[in-house]
Design a protein around this motif. Structure first.
Motif, PDB file in Angstrom:
ATOM      1  N   ALA A 181      39.630  42.807 -64.452  1.00 57.17           N
ATOM      2  CA  ALA A 181      38.715  43.129 -63.346  1.00 57.17           C
ATOM      3  C   ALA A 181      39.526  43.663 -62.178  1.00 57.17           C
ATOM      4  O   ALA A 181      40.599  43.135 -61.866  1.00 57.17           O
ATOM      5  CB  ALA A 181      37.927  41.890 -62.922  1.00 57.17           C
ATOM      6  N   GLN A 182      39.009  44.686 -61.544  1.00 57.82           N
ATOM      7  CA  GLN A 182      39.726  45.240 -60.403  1.00 57.82           C
ATOM      8  C   GLN A 182      38.750  45.875 -59.429  1.00 57.82           C
ATOM      9  O   GLN A 182      37.641  46.271 -59.788  1.00 57.82           O
ATOM     10  CB  GLN A 182      40.764  46.265 -60.852  1.00 57.82           C
ATOM     11  CG  GLN A 182      40.197  47.435 -61.647  1.00 57.82           C
ATOM     12  CD  GLN A 182      41.289  48.304 -62.260  1.00 57.82           C
ATOM     13  OE1 GLN A 182      42.379  47.844 -62.541  1.00 57.82           O
ATOM     14  NE2 GLN A 182      40.973  49.572 -62.460  1.00 57.82           N
ATOM     15  N   SER A 183      39.184  45.943 -58.183  1.00 56.30           N
ATOM     16  CA  SER A 183      38.404  46.623 -57.155  1.00 56.30           C
ATOM     17  C   SER A 183      39.381  47.188 -56.139  1.00 56.30           C
ATOM     18  O   SER A 183      40.586  46.897 -56.184  1.00 56.30           O
ATOM     19  CB  SER A 183      37.435  45.647 -56.467  1.00 56.30           C
ATOM     20  OG  SER A 183      38.133  44.810 -55.553  1.00 56.30           O
ATOM     21  N   ILE A 189      42.506  52.517 -48.119  1.00 52.73           N
ATOM     22  CA  ILE A 189      41.669  51.774 -49.059  1.00 52.73           C
ATOM     23  C   ILE A 189      41.824  52.398 -50.441  1.00 52.73           C
ATOM     24  O   ILE A 189      41.514  53.567 -50.649  1.00 52.73           O
ATOM     25  CB  ILE A 189      40.193  51.759 -48.631  1.00 52.73           C
ATOM     26  CG1 ILE A 189      40.008  50.838 -47.421  1.00 52.73           C
ATOM     27  CG2 ILE A 189      39.296  51.280 -49.781  1.00 52.73           C
ATOM     28  CD1 ILE A 189      38.577  50.732 -46.927  1.00 52.73           C
ATOM     29  N   SER A 190      42.322  51.614 -51.363  1.00 53.66           N
ATOM     30  CA  SER A 190      42.459  52.073 -52.740  1.00 53.66           C
ATOM     31  C   SER A 190      42.653  50.853 -53.636  1.00 53.66           C
ATOM     32  O   SER A 190      42.494  49.711 -53.201  1.00 53.66           O
ATOM     33  CB  SER A 190      43.619  53.059 -52.884  1.00 53.66           C
ATOM     34  OG  SER A 190      43.527  53.735 -54.132  1.00 53.66           O
ATOM     35  N   GLY A 191      43.002  51.108 -54.893  1.00 53.95           N
ATOM     36  CA  GLY A 191      43.120  50.029 -55.866  1.00 53.95           C
ATOM     37  C   GLY A 191      44.534  49.834 -56.370  1.00 53.95           C
ATOM     38  O   GLY A 191      45.481  50.506 -55.918  1.00 53.95           O
ATOM     39  N   PRO A 192      44.699  48.940 -57.329  1.00 53.78           N
ATOM     40  CA  PRO A 192      46.027  48.641 -57.867  1.00 53.78           C
ATOM     41  C   PRO A 192      46.739  49.857 -58.439  1.00 53.78           C
ATOM     42  O   PRO A 192      47.966  49.898 -58.492  1.00 53.78           O
ATOM     43  CB  PRO A 192      45.731  47.613 -58.966  1.00 53.78           C
ATOM     44  CG  PRO A 192      44.412  47.020 -58.594  1.00 53.78           C
ATOM     45  CD  PRO A 192      43.645  48.111 -57.933  1.00 53.78           C
ATOM     46  N   SER A 230      35.340  47.004 -61.099  1.00 55.13           N
ATOM     47  CA  SER A 230      35.488  47.771 -62.329  1.00 55.13           C
ATOM     48  C   SER A 230      35.982  46.822 -63.415  1.00 55.13           C
ATOM     49  O   SER A 230      37.116  46.357 -63.356  1.00 55.13           O
ATOM     50  CB  SER A 230      36.495  48.900 -62.133  1.00 55.13           C
ATOM     51  OG  SER A 230      36.123  49.733 -61.071  1.00 55.13           O
ATOM     52  N   ASN A 231      35.113  46.512 -64.363  1.00 55.69           N
ATOM     53  CA  ASN A 231      35.496  45.648 -65.476  1.00 55.69           C
ATOM     54  C   ASN A 231      36.010  46.481 -66.642  1.00 55.69           C
ATOM     55  O   ASN A 231      35.422  47.494 -67.003  1.00 55.69           O
ATOM     56  CB  ASN A 231      34.278  44.856 -65.998  1.00 55.69           C
ATOM     57  CG  ASN A 231      33.889  43.721 -65.085  1.00 55.69           C
ATOM     58  OD1 ASN A 231      34.730  43.103 -64.460  1.00 55.69           O
ATOM     59  ND2 ASN A 231      32.602  43.434 -65.008  1.00 55.69           N
ATOM     60  N   LEU A 266      38.376  40.263 -54.778  1.00 58.96           N
ATOM     61  CA  LEU A 266      37.310  40.099 -55.762  1.00 58.96           C
ATOM     62  C   LEU A 266      36.257  39.090 -55.313  1.00 58.96           C
ATOM     63  O   LEU A 266      35.132  39.092 -55.822  1.00 58.96           O
ATOM     64  CB  LEU A 266      37.897  39.664 -57.115  1.00 58.96           C
ATOM     65  CG  LEU A 266      38.723  40.716 -57.867  1.00 58.96           C
ATOM     66  CD1 LEU A 266      39.321  40.104 -59.138  1.00 58.96           C
ATOM     67  CD2 LEU A 266      37.883  41.938 -58.212  1.00 58.96           C
ATOM     68  N   ASN A 267      36.609  38.244 -54.354  1.00 59.92           N
ATOM     69  CA  ASN A 267      35.652  37.235 -53.877  1.00 59.92           C
ATOM     70  C   ASN A 267      34.436  37.858 -53.199  1.00 59.92           C
ATOM     71  O   ASN A 267      33.363  37.250 -53.159  1.00 59.92           O
ATOM     72  CB  ASN A 267      36.342  36.271 -52.900  1.00 59.92           C
ATOM     73  CG  ASN A 267      37.362  35.390 -53.588  1.00 59.92           C
ATOM     74  OD1 ASN A 267      37.197  35.025 -54.743  1.00 59.92           O
ATOM     75  ND2 ASN A 267      38.433  35.045 -52.882  1.00 59.92           N
ATOM     76  N   THR A 268      34.590  39.055 -52.643  1.00 63.01           N
ATOM     77  CA  THR A 268      33.450  39.704 -51.988  1.00 63.01           C
ATOM     78  C   THR A 268      33.012  40.965 -52.728  1.00 63.01           C
ATOM     79  O   THR A 268      32.064  41.628 -52.312  1.00 63.01           O
ATOM     80  CB  THR A 268      33.771  40.073 -50.529  1.00 63.01           C
ATOM     81  OG1 THR A 268      34.791  41.084 -50.496  1.00 63.01           O
ATOM     82  CG2 THR A 268      34.237  38.857 -49.750  1.00 63.01           C
TER      83      THR A 268
END
Length: 423
Positions: A161-163, A272-275, A307-308, A371-373
């Motif tokens: 899972a990622q955001s 703002i971006s992802g891993p 994104s799963n 991921l909490n929000t």
């Protein structure tokens, strides 16, 4: 931390699914009728025949492939079966739809792994997915589990899972902002950017301010009820416009490539971006920090889309029970921890998100905290129409349309796209 965009976010930009060529050499055929199997029904070894061959198609990279092949061999040895693991070779718009094409033709793999959950709605509509009978939704954060739920059942095993989150340059910002006023002050001083032209990133603000994509009616998404022009959504679009026209942090021509380059070159202190963008920034010499996106002007957190990546079982498999067992094995806690060690893929299981091996990694912990929000990305087929209509966002950013008028036009364009999609 090395993690990537390849399997999920690029899918979003492509609009989810299109027709592709056949896969070869993966022998599955008739349906077993497993669709009536209750979710979470156990599948003991006695129900798995010996001497069979199962095929797995991986959409992951070589680092994970090594782990998958090892795990598949272990599962095969335990059950007296053979597992053949193939690497997906399709690219572009064919990258994920090739699975559906092969399953329709009766030549598809029994299991696919690292399949982005955004595809599931289309596959579900076609009856290509077997319910994930061994998946326990209570093992996952609700936003992760909801991302694989359709028609009251769960149709995939989440494996990662990622955001997006707030990436910041620690050499300039020692403590990341947690409130909107702190964020504005830091952005004014050190600079900020993001890929505003992409709805995936913008939903952090649109959803956080009170908008929604499709109305959720007790777990069922209603594509006829679109909340992207309500009061909250308009406030979110106004916030995005203000970033360009009021604060002048960006201009509407800043896309993902430009935003990434500016952060990597130290021209802006926040991004703002992802891993998937961390490794390049670190290679460029940026001391990257990751933190949850600050609260918005309404005092509420931003709402990045999760994104799963998932493992799915073909409903056309000749050995659905065995395929379910294998899919579960490839996504259990031990497997997810190995994927993290191999290529820093954030686990989907709740138990691992507090694992010391992950929380001791500051980059990983920052994304896990976000991921909490984060909220589940809609997995229904109509979501592709949202992305196909996103070009109107540029007209909001540059002021050609007001936030209100632009939001209304966006919704109108989505509805029109859905009508075309549904024929």
């Amino acid at each position: 931390m090395k993690m990537k965009q390849r399997n999920s976010i690029k899918l979003l930009a492509l609009g989810v699914v299109s027709i592709a060529g056949l896969l070869a050499g993966c022998g599955t055929s008739s349906s077993t009728g497993s669709s009536s199997t209750p979710t979470n029904q156990s599948s003991g070894s006695s129900s798995i025949p010996k001497g069979i061959t199962l095929h797995v198609l991986s959409y992951w990279q070589p680092e994970e492939m090594t782990v998958i092949k090892q795990l598949a061999a272990q599962w095969g040895k335990e059950h007296g079966d053979t597992v053949v693991v193939d690497q997906n070779s399709a690219t572009g718009s064919n990258k994920f739809s090739n699975w559906a094409q092969a399953v329709r033709a009766g030549t598809g793999p029994d299991v696919a792994i690292a399949m982005p959950s955004d595809n599931l709605g289309t596959f579900y509509q076609e009856g290509l997915l077997a319910p994930a009978t061994l998946m326990n939704p209570s093992d996952y954060p609700s936003s992760v589990a909801e991302g694989v739920k359709m028609g009251g059942k769960y149709y995939a095993y989440p494996v990662a899972a990622q955001s997006v989150a707030l990436l910041y340059n620690k050499k300039e910002i020692s403590t990341p902002p947690t409130t909107w006023s702190e964020f504005v002050a830091d952005a004014n001083k050190y600079g900020f950017n993001m890929a505003q032209e992409q709805f995936y990133y913008d939903y952090v603000f649109i959803g956080g301010m009170g908008g929604y994509i499709f109305k959720d009616n007790n777990g069922t998404l209603d594509p006829n009820d679109i909340g992207l022009a309500n009061e909250g959504a308009v406030a979110g679009f106004q916030l995005l416009q203000d970033m360009d026209l009021k604060y002048h942090w960006m201009n509407p021509s800043v896309n993902q490539s430009i935003a990434t380059t500016q952060f990597d070159n130290g021209k802006v202190g926040m991004f703002i971006s992802g891993p998937w963008d961390v490794a390049a920034a670190q290679k460029a010499g940026i001391d990257v920090g990751v933190a949850p996106i600050p609260t918005l002007p309404n005092g509420k957190p931003g709402t990045p889309l999760i994104s799963n990546l998932t493992a799915i079982v073909s409903d056309k498999s000749k050995n659905v029970a065995a395929a379910q067992s294998l899919a579960q094995y490839l996504t259990n806690a031990s497997a997810e921890l190995q994927y993290f060690k191999a290529d820093a893929d954030l686990p989907a299981l709740s138990s691992l998100q507090s694992n010391s091996e992950i929380t001791s990694n500051a980059i990983a912990k920052g994304f896990v905290d976000q991921l909490n929000t984060a909220v589940a990305s809609p997995n229904i087929a109509q979501m592709q129409s949202v992305y196909s209509a996103q070009s109107i966002i540029t007209s909001i950013l540059n002021g050609k349309l007001t936030a209100s008028a632009g939001a209304k036009q966006f919704v109108a364009n989505i509805k029109s796209a859905i009508s075309v999609q549904e024929g």
